[in-house]
Design an enzyme around this catalytic site. Structure first.
Site, PDB file in Angstrom:
ATOM      1  CB  THR A  14      -3.167   2.933 -10.803  1.00  0.00           C
ATOM      2  OG1 THR A  14      -2.779   3.215 -10.299  1.00  0.00           O
ATOM      3  CG2 THR A  14      -2.565   3.448 -12.296  1.00  0.00           C
ATOM      4  CE1 TYR A  27      -1.121   6.468  -9.899  1.00  0.00           C
ATOM      5  CE2 TYR A  27       0.963   6.369 -10.019  1.00  0.00           C
ATOM      6  CZ  TYR A  27      -0.532   5.880  -9.511  1.00  0.00           C
ATOM      7  OH  TYR A  27      -0.701   4.513  -8.733  1.00  0.00           O
ATOM      8  CB  THR A  93      -3.056  -1.963  -8.341  1.00  0.00           C
ATOM      9  OG1 THR A  93      -2.552  -1.790  -8.276  1.00  0.00           O
ATOM     10  CG2 THR A  93      -3.708  -2.762  -9.276  1.00  0.00           C
ATOM     11  CG  ASP A  94      -1.097   0.039  -3.635  1.00  0.00           C
ATOM     12  OD1 ASP A  94      -0.577   0.001  -4.618  1.00  0.00           O
ATOM     13  OD2 ASP A  94      -0.761   1.417  -3.302  1.00  0.00           O
ATOM     14  CE  LYS A 166       0.700  -3.050  -6.530  1.00  0.00           C
ATOM     15  NZ  LYS A 166       0.646  -1.337  -6.575  1.00  0.00           N
ATOM     16  CD  GLU A 282       6.503 -24.033  14.059  1.00  0.00           C
ATOM     17  OE1 GLU A 282       6.794 -24.073  15.296  1.00  0.00           O
ATOM     18  OE2 GLU A 282       7.010 -24.024  13.263  1.00  0.00           O
TER      19      GLU A 282
HETATM   20  N1  ASP Z   1      -1.845   3.571  -5.482  1.00  0.00           N
HETATM   21  C1  ASP Z   1      -2.599   3.007  -6.069  1.00  0.00           C
HETATM   22  C2  ASP Z   1      -4.346   2.750  -5.888  1.00  0.00           C
HETATM   23  O1  ASP Z   1      -3.992   1.207  -5.180  1.00  0.00           O
HETATM   24  C3  ASP Z   1      -1.658   2.324  -6.528  1.00  0.00           C
HETATM   25  C4  ASP Z   1      -2.809   1.506  -8.515  1.00  0.00           C
HETATM   26  O2  ASP Z   1      -4.001   1.195  -8.514  1.00  0.00           O
HETATM   27  O3  ASP Z   1      -2.285   0.489  -8.773  1.00  0.00           O
HETATM   28  O4  ASP Z   1      -4.683   3.285  -5.632  1.00  0.00           O
END
Ligand code: ASP
Length: 326
Positions: A14, A27, A93-94, A166, A282
């Site tokens: 992103t 997007y 971020t994924d 995340k 455990e």
């Molecule tokens: N779908 C995106 C990615 O991981 C989401 C992001 O970058 O926040 O490439």
């Protein structure tokens, strides 16, 4: 003093995404090339010399062993370059937590390596890309960022790869850090370290895998049967990470099938599907040959399991020692 020299390895996500309008929901990540992005950054007048390399320009859902290998090679090359003070990896971020943790395990801690992403595309209202990136530049340019393993910058927080995950699908506070909190707080003009460095002078802990072993994550649920394990064993799993109930629990039938798999030499790690919390060893784990994931969630437990198997570590006690070390 001359401006710090930073190598930027771009992979998409992103932070390189475009919405096409300020308000559109669908997007596309990985649209803006690193040259254009660094051109926009240059307008901010931050004193840093940035050299960009486009490694990929994709949604991070599609990042895997091939891109990891190339990214790792280029990161090592940048670390060896006396003209490079720090490395930034732009990333979706994924799966940022997986790449960050894999590199944390397989890179020396001699120079800052910082992953950065964004939750809103460059042309969306309230885009956080340049803000986060500017914070990342501040971190990568700071010699004190070395000796802390790989770091992840999101918003004004600097998180360690070992702790970051995340935790939310949207919003600028999408990442959490467990069990330790943020390592530092950053703004474009300030950087406050909140924890002392813990890996000063450390070499890479593990060799980067030549091949990535097959380690599926088994998401546990009420009413689950032993067939869920059989499918994974038949598919040739080298390891299985249980995203278990509560503190790494599973229905008896699943537990028994996993113990059978572990006795066949498959590395079985008990993690939890719960958002946050420790999974401890455990008494029954020893007889079952299970490993407890401790503070690592399933995605990071899977990465560590792959790295260990690729490095020839499959004995449950030795695997457990590596998990305890985190
Ligand atoms: N779908 C995106 C990615 O991981 C989401 C992001 O970058 O926040 O490439």
């Amino acid at each position: 003093m001359s401006a710090p020299s930073i190598t930027v390895l771009a992979t998409g996500g992103t932070i390189a995404g475009q919405a096409g309008s300020a308000t559109r929901a669908d997007y596309r990540p990985g649209q803006i090339d690193i040259g254009t992005f660094l051109g926009d950054f240059a307008q901010l007048g931050v004193p840093a010399e940035l050299r960009g390399q486009q490694v990929a320009n994709i949604d991070s859902a599609n990042i895997g062993p091939d891109i990891w290998r190339e990214l790792h090679r280029r990161t090592l090359a940048a670390m060896a370059d006396p003209d490079c003070d720090g490395i930034i990896i732009t990333h979706g971020t994924d799966t940022a937590e997986e790449t960050a943790f894999l590199f944390d395990l397989t890179l020396p801690s001699s120079k800052p390596v910082v992953l950065v992403g964004a939750m809103r595309a460059a042309d969306a209202v309230g885009s956080d890309g340049l803000r986060n990136f500017t914070n990342a530049v501040r971190v990568a340019a700071d010699a004190e960022a070395a000796g802390r393993g790989v770091l992840l910058v999101m918003g004004d927080q600097v998180l360690s790869a070992r702790d970051a995950r995340k935790a939310r699908t949207s919003g600028s506070n999408a990442f959490e850090s467990f069990p330790r909190g943020a390592v530092a707080l950053a703004t474009p003009s300030t950087l406050d370290w909140l924890q002392p460095p813990w890996r000063v002078g450390e070499k890479a802990r593990w060799a980067f895998p030549d091949e990535f072993p097959r380690v599926p994550i088994l998401h546990c649920h009420a009413g689950q049967g032993a067939d869920s394990v059989a499918l994974l064993v038949e598919a040739g799993a080298h390891g299985i990470v249980l995203a278990g109930l509560g503190a790494g629990n599973a229905p008896d039938a699943v537990r028994e099938a996993l113990a059978e798999a572990a006795h066949q030499g498959i590395v079985v790690v008990r993690a939890t599907r719960v958002d946050e919390g420790l999974v401890d060893r455990e008494p029954a784990d020893e007889a079952n040959r299970f490993v407890a994931a401790r503070a690592l969630g399933p995605a990071k437990a899977r990465i560590l399991c792959q790295v260990l198997i690729a490095n020839g570590i499959t004995d449950p006690d030795a695997v457990q020692r590596a998990f305890n070390r985190r």
